[in-house]
Design a protein around this motif. Sequence first.
Motif, short mmCIF file in Angstrom:
data_model
loop_
_atom_site.label_atom_id
_atom_site.label_comp_id
_atom_site.label_asym_id
_atom_site.label_seq_id
_atom_site.Cartn_x
_atom_site.Cartn_y
_atom_site.Cartn_z
N ILE A 210 72.40 54.04 42.68
CA ILE A 210 72.25 52.82 43.48
C ILE A 210 72.19 51.65 42.49
O ILE A 210 71.21 51.48 41.77
CB ILE A 210 70.96 52.84 44.32
N ALA A 211 73.24 50.84 42.49
CA ALA A 211 73.27 49.67 41.61
C ALA A 211 72.64 48.48 42.32
O ALA A 211 72.58 48.45 43.55
CB ALA A 211 74.71 49.36 41.23
N GLY A 212 72.18 47.52 41.53
CA GLY A 212 71.59 46.33 42.14
C GLY A 212 71.45 45.21 41.13
O GLY A 212 71.67 45.41 39.93
N ASP A 213 71.11 43.99 41.63
CA ASP A 213 70.95 42.85 40.73
C ASP A 213 69.48 42.59 40.41
O ASP A 213 69.14 42.11 39.34
CB ASP A 213 71.56 41.60 41.38
N LEU A 214 68.61 42.88 41.39
CA LEU A 214 67.17 42.73 41.16
C LEU A 214 66.48 43.97 41.72
O LEU A 214 66.77 44.38 42.85
CB LEU A 214 66.64 41.46 41.86
N PHE A 215 65.57 44.54 40.94
CA PHE A 215 64.86 45.74 41.37
C PHE A 215 63.38 45.41 41.56
O PHE A 215 62.76 44.82 40.67
CB PHE A 215 65.03 46.87 40.34
N VAL A 216 62.84 45.77 42.73
CA VAL A 216 61.44 45.47 43.01
C VAL A 216 60.67 46.79 42.99
O VAL A 216 60.97 47.71 43.75
CB VAL A 216 61.28 44.76 44.37
N ASP A 217 59.71 46.86 42.08
CA ASP A 217 58.94 48.10 41.91
C ASP A 217 57.72 48.08 42.83
O ASP A 217 56.74 47.38 42.58
CB ASP A 217 58.50 48.23 40.44
N CYS A 218 57.79 48.85 43.92
CA CYS A 218 56.67 48.95 44.85
C CYS A 218 56.20 50.40 44.90
O CYS A 218 55.90 50.95 45.96
CB CYS A 218 57.09 48.49 46.24
N THR A 219 56.17 51.04 43.74
CA THR A 219 55.88 52.47 43.70
C THR A 219 54.41 52.78 43.48
O THR A 219 54.06 53.91 43.16
CB THR A 219 56.70 53.16 42.59
N GLY A 220 53.55 51.79 43.65
CA GLY A 220 52.11 52.06 43.61
C GLY A 220 51.62 52.45 42.23
O GLY A 220 52.11 51.96 41.21
N PHE A 221 50.65 53.38 42.21
CA PHE A 221 50.03 53.78 40.94
C PHE A 221 51.04 54.35 39.95
O PHE A 221 50.86 54.25 38.74
CB PHE A 221 48.92 54.81 41.20
N SER A 222 52.12 54.97 40.43
CA SER A 222 53.06 55.59 39.50
C SER A 222 53.87 54.55 38.71
O SER A 222 54.36 54.85 37.63
CB SER A 222 53.99 56.57 40.23
N ALA A 223 53.99 53.34 39.23
CA ALA A 223 54.66 52.23 38.52
C ALA A 223 55.95 52.70 37.84
O ALA A 223 56.17 52.48 36.65
CB ALA A 223 53.72 51.59 37.51
N LEU A 224 56.80 53.30 38.63
CA LEU A 224 58.01 53.96 38.15
C LEU A 224 58.88 53.09 37.23
O LEU A 224 59.32 53.53 36.17
CB LEU A 224 58.83 54.41 39.37
N LEU A 225 59.10 51.83 37.65
CA LEU A 225 59.99 50.98 36.87
C LEU A 225 59.22 50.16 35.83
O LEU A 225 59.53 50.20 34.65
CB LEU A 225 60.79 50.06 37.80
N ILE A 226 58.21 49.43 36.28
CA ILE A 226 57.51 48.51 35.38
C ILE A 226 56.71 49.28 34.32
O ILE A 226 56.63 48.87 33.17
CB ILE A 226 56.60 47.54 36.18
N GLY A 227 56.16 50.42 34.70
CA GLY A 227 55.33 51.20 33.79
C GLY A 227 56.12 52.27 33.07
O GLY A 227 56.32 52.22 31.85
N GLN A 228 56.61 53.25 33.86
CA GLN A 228 57.28 54.40 33.23
C GLN A 228 58.56 54.01 32.50
O GLN A 228 58.84 54.49 31.42
CB GLN A 228 57.58 55.47 34.28
N HIS A 229 59.36 53.12 33.11
CA HIS A 229 60.63 52.76 32.47
C HIS A 229 60.46 51.64 31.44
O HIS A 229 60.81 51.80 30.27
CB HIS A 229 61.67 52.37 33.51
N PHE A 230 59.90 50.52 31.86
CA PHE A 230 59.82 49.37 30.94
C PHE A 230 58.61 49.43 30.01
O PHE A 230 58.52 48.63 29.07
CB PHE A 230 59.81 48.05 31.73
N LYS A 231 57.70 50.34 30.29
CA LYS A 231 56.52 50.52 29.43
C LYS A 231 55.71 49.22 29.26
O LYS A 231 55.18 48.94 28.18
CB LYS A 231 56.93 51.04 28.04
N VAL A 232 55.65 48.41 30.29
CA VAL A 232 54.81 47.21 30.22
C VAL A 232 53.36 47.66 30.18
O VAL A 232 52.93 48.41 31.06
CB VAL A 232 55.06 46.29 31.43
#
Lengths: 518, 236
Positions: A210-232
């Motif tokens: 699934i391609a996109g221009d903006l991704f919104v991470d609403c995955t709760g405690f797992s923080a799939l994109l902001i945490g696991q992927h981007f390691k913020v």
Amino acid sequence: MAKSLKHVVIVGGGSAGWIAAGSIAAMHNSKSAQGLKVTLIESPDVKSIGVGEGTWPTMRTTLQKMGISETDFIRECDVSFKQGAKFAKWVTGAEDDFYYHPLVLPQGYFDIDLFKYWQKNKQDMSFSDAVCFQEQLCEKGLAPKLITSPEYAAVANYAYHLNAGKFAEFLKAHCINQLGVNYISDHVGEVKSTETGDIASLSTKKHGDIAGDLFVDCTGFSALLIGQHFKVPFISKKDVLFIDTALAVQVPYQDGADEIASHTISTAQDAGWIWDIGLPSRRGVGHVYSSRHTTQAEAEKALRRYLKDSIGDKSASVTLRKIDINPGIREKFWVNNCVAVGISAGFLEPLEASALVMIELAVATISEQLPANRECMDIVAKSFNERFNYNWDRIIDFLKLHYIASKREDTAFWRDNRDPASIPESLKSLMTLWQHRSPSEYDFHHKREVFSAASYQYVLYGMDFSFTPNERAPSEAEQKMAQRMFAENQKVTEKYVSALPKNRELIEKIHQFGFSKI
Amino acid sequence: MHTLETVNSERHSKTKVSLASTLAKHAKVHMSHIVLQEFAEVAQYYPIFFCKDSDTGQFQPVALFGLSVDENIYQASGLWQKCYLPLKLQSTPFYLIKDPQTERPSLAIDIKDTRVQEQQGEALFINGKASPYLQQQSVILSELTQGFVLNSAFINDLLAHNLLESVALDIKYIDGQAQQLTGLYTINKEMLEKVPSEVQKQFQQQGYTALLSAAMSSVSHISTLIDIKNRLKRQP
């Protein structure tokens, strides 16, 4: 020319995901072929956390903007009205110790500071009772409006208590059927990046990439994109706010006709506090505590003791659910083409119901500031991060205020909370100012502040904060104005107390007849 | 308060209703619910608005008699005898209630109504049989019942097409007194013009078009009411 933003992909289908999907889709006309494309991917394996049952009055605007009928919302999400919070045993811990943080502003709020006039003869009446009619509505179990009031219109400013699970389902149906949100039920696996580090696409089990221009991470405690992927990095706030565990329980009413409280009841305990939220069909109750200051066994005992007052021996057998809380926020919320909303961005504790309102604020900002293209996105992201760092700091200050203004000495939890090392500098400065003047709009001058100075006044003066008034005598005109305001508040209180129906009575009427849109 | 008794030929064999005081009885009524069947007649005399029922929040069409609570300008000015009396007021002191035993709608009388006594007026029963007056009242009540069903279908259609809008009337009387009338709703002309033609046609067939124009034209009676009230103010 830079590629324009055409597709927003939201990951996660809890309250955050669906509020984001609905708000963005409604504002950017996703149901039309020329509108913005909004996709929400929800994993069929992940269960949403399902607490977060209190809102702020902002929810009325949020729902209205999505084109939702308030009647439908109230009927389908087990909704009741919330007119603020009653804090019991927070100040001294005595049986009769309580104060209110209502949602209606103090009488004459923009013209006069009534506090110093109230302080002179405060034994008569609480601050909130002297300047606002809403405490009496709550104490008497009254609703904030009439069956003849149009949808979303208030007699007394109000928010909601709701069933979070039903709310997410309700929003989901509305988003898919009315707003043109593209829904994908699938598990997100690999995150594929572009060479600049942006997210190019998310690979799913059954729906491909699934391609996109903006991704919104609403995955709760797992923080799939902001945490696991981007390691913020995640910044813990446990040194300021000690609450780290919740024991939650759903409590049936004894009798179908029991009154529904039209406010959240928060009762302080030895190492935390208990929330009590009345929905039409049941109550949601929970004990949040600091595991550093008590044991789970003790916390459970305190919760069952609390429940015994209302449900008797059943309190011994109700099933409790334990939820771990790790209070803290991300160092950044928006990186590259990914923005975190909801628990993935941060979570503190349930006090003052700041979770849903932060979702609404974030989503409104994203939706209104939606970058036209990738070139604009970093600029928007920078301002978003500054704004939300500020917002989170203000929430932390406001929550901490509830603990430091307490006079309780009986347990280490309360004493430790007043340890200066645990108090943010920003709050310390404000507390210095507020010893000599009331919290004012000067202290909170940003656009869209989470809490207004009025909220700080209600909490500070409700908690009997020590205040040194200046010696200067007020002008005669101002004294007269103050007396007029107090009298006006008394008049309005009497009028509304006699005119407004019981909370349960109104909710039953809404189920039977519904509100009119006009 | 009402005290309703199910009408019964034995219990009410001597009961009479004195109609002479009907208008006086309503001297302090400032509005009445009306039903679709009487829109044309009502519109000749009274302004028609839509109001929310305080108990249910549901819209009902009303005829307005006064500009403030408890005020009846028609009665106060002596005009009322010449005007059509809405069915709802004609039907009093009778009501339809659900009979507690049979669960079926049955005719009831408000025995607390000052017009109900045994000395004079229209008898309910003559020789144990329902009088023409009682029969007439029961016809009015069934017409009203049917009317309220038609009302709600009509109102639902209006709401579905956003054809109602709230109006706030700011009135200034000759003696300088200012007043704001709120809680009234009327037909939204702008939206009515935008209604798609197939819906217009449907409205025509259902007779709604005539009802809508009756309601819209009737609103002009408001200025007559203000004139009369000004006149009444001048002659204390």
